[in-house]
Design a protein around this motif. Structure first.
Motif, short mmCIF file in Angstrom:
data_model
loop_
_atom_site.label_atom_id
_atom_site.label_comp_id
_atom_site.label_asym_id
_atom_site.label_seq_id
_atom_site.Cartn_x
_atom_site.Cartn_y
_atom_site.Cartn_z
N SER A 153 0.84 -1.20 0.00
CA SER A 153 0.00 0.00 0.00
C SER A 153 0.87 1.25 0.00
O SER A 153 1.95 1.27 0.62
CB SER A 153 -0.90 0.02 1.24
N PRO A 154 0.44 2.31 -0.68
CA PRO A 154 1.16 3.58 -0.56
C PRO A 154 1.22 4.02 0.90
O PRO A 154 0.36 3.63 1.71
CB PRO A 154 0.29 4.54 -1.39
N LYS A 155 2.22 4.80 1.24
CA LYS A 155 2.40 5.22 2.64
C LYS A 155 1.14 5.83 3.23
O LYS A 155 0.82 5.61 4.40
CB LYS A 155 3.57 6.19 2.74
N GLU A 156 0.42 6.59 2.43
CA GLU A 156 -0.77 7.26 2.95
C GLU A 156 -1.89 6.29 3.29
O GLU A 156 -2.83 6.65 4.00
CB GLU A 156 -1.28 8.29 1.94
N HIS A 157 -1.80 5.05 2.80
CA HIS A 157 -2.85 4.06 3.06
C HIS A 157 -2.40 2.91 3.96
O HIS A 157 -3.24 2.13 4.40
CB HIS A 157 -3.34 3.46 1.74
N GLU A 158 -1.10 2.80 4.25
CA GLU A 158 -0.65 1.57 4.91
C GLU A 158 -1.14 1.44 6.34
O GLU A 158 -1.17 0.33 6.88
CB GLU A 158 0.88 1.45 4.84
N GLN A 159 -1.56 2.54 6.97
CA GLN A 159 -2.13 2.45 8.32
C GLN A 159 -3.60 2.86 8.32
O GLN A 159 -4.16 3.24 9.35
CB GLN A 159 -1.34 3.34 9.27
#
Length: 286
Positions: free
Chosen positions: A124-130
């Protein structure tokens, strides 16, 4: 003539299911968002047997299961309970924490069955990984297909070949299934910066160079390439935009930050994790 990097997969066994795994490898840690690629080899399960991957965790990725033969049951901590058959897409985004199981459905386990397919992980892109987890199932007839002059392309996920899949990918992606009849050709367009071709079956050539079945061939950026079939062939094309930074992988966890993985390991070990309803079995940390 282009020079291609070729990855020979390593053989693994996942809970009794033999697989070939070309990604990740020393030659390539990722291709676009793809960080993990498992080819579940054709396996005949006798009555009373089947694949059974018990409850296990993920973070920072999406899993995509795509079968050529057989059926699997997907269950997850969101409450999803879905049968997945050939040509269908099972898409799960982990976000900050999710757990799931995949197993041969009870009726097929009783009578015996054959399983063959692919499972891939997309970071996932960083903005979605959490972010929040999600699950969607996409029937075979919802996936767009181009069928012309003996070449059939189905867009499993992402875009390419003038096709767009309904699977909700999180970054520019191409994941296409390719069937080619003997003596046909296909131009692989330069639509994505990173691309790789995995040969499932048949005698194929890329720009006149012979490709071995069960090899992952990394394609050079910025070039349209001609794929030729010397027999009836089956392959998949994967790729997309480069990742927005390096990814760490540890067991079932993918993250841009080591701390996220350490935190996830500690939570799973302590039992502080979402659980799959009505499932008690789980896979412990290795």
């Amino acid at each position: 003539m282009p020079t291609f990097t070729v990855i020979q997969p390593r053989a693994e066994d996942v809970e009794g299911q033999p697989i070939l795994r070309p990604l990740p490898s020393a030659k390539s840690r990722s291709v676009g968002p793809f960080v993990f690629f498992d080819h579940m080899l054709v396996t005949d399960y006798p009555p009373g047997h089947g694949m059974n991957i018990q409850q296990h965790p993920h973070i920072g990725l999406s899993t995509l299961t795509y079968l050529f033969e057989g059926q699997l049951q997907h269950k997850d901590s969101l409450g999803s309970d879905q049968l997945v058959g050939p040509g269908e897409v099972s898409w799960m985004t982990a976000g900050a924490a999710i757990a799931h199981i995949e197993r041969t459905p009870a009726p097929l386990r009783e009578q015996g069955s054959t399983l063959h397919g692919l499972q891939v992980w997309l970071a996932s892109p960083k903005e979605h990984e959490q972010g929040a987890g999600s699950y969607s199932h996409h029937p075979a007839d919802s996936l767009p297909v181009s069928d012309s002059l003996g070449v059939r392309v189905r867009m499993i996920a992402g875009t390419g070949f003038c096709l767009e899949s309904p699977v909700p990918v999180l970054s520019p992606t191409v994941y296409a299934e390719i069937h080619m009849q003997t003596a046909t050709t296909l131009l692989i367009p330069d639509e994505h910066q990173e691309r790789a071709l995995y040969v499932l079956q048949g005698d194929m050539q890329l720009e006149g160079q012979t490709l071995e079945p069960h090899s992952l061939v990394l394609l050079p950026a910025g070039e349209a390439l001609t794929l030729s079939a010397d027999s009836d062939c089956h392959a998949v094309l994967i790729g997309g935009a480069p990742l927005d930074g390096p990814r760490r992988m540890n067991w079932n966890f993918v993250a841009s930050d080591r701390e996220l993985i350490e935190r996830a390991r500690a939570r799973w070990a302590a039992g502080d994790w979402p659980t799959v309803p009505f499932e008690s079995g789980r896979i412990e940390l290795p």
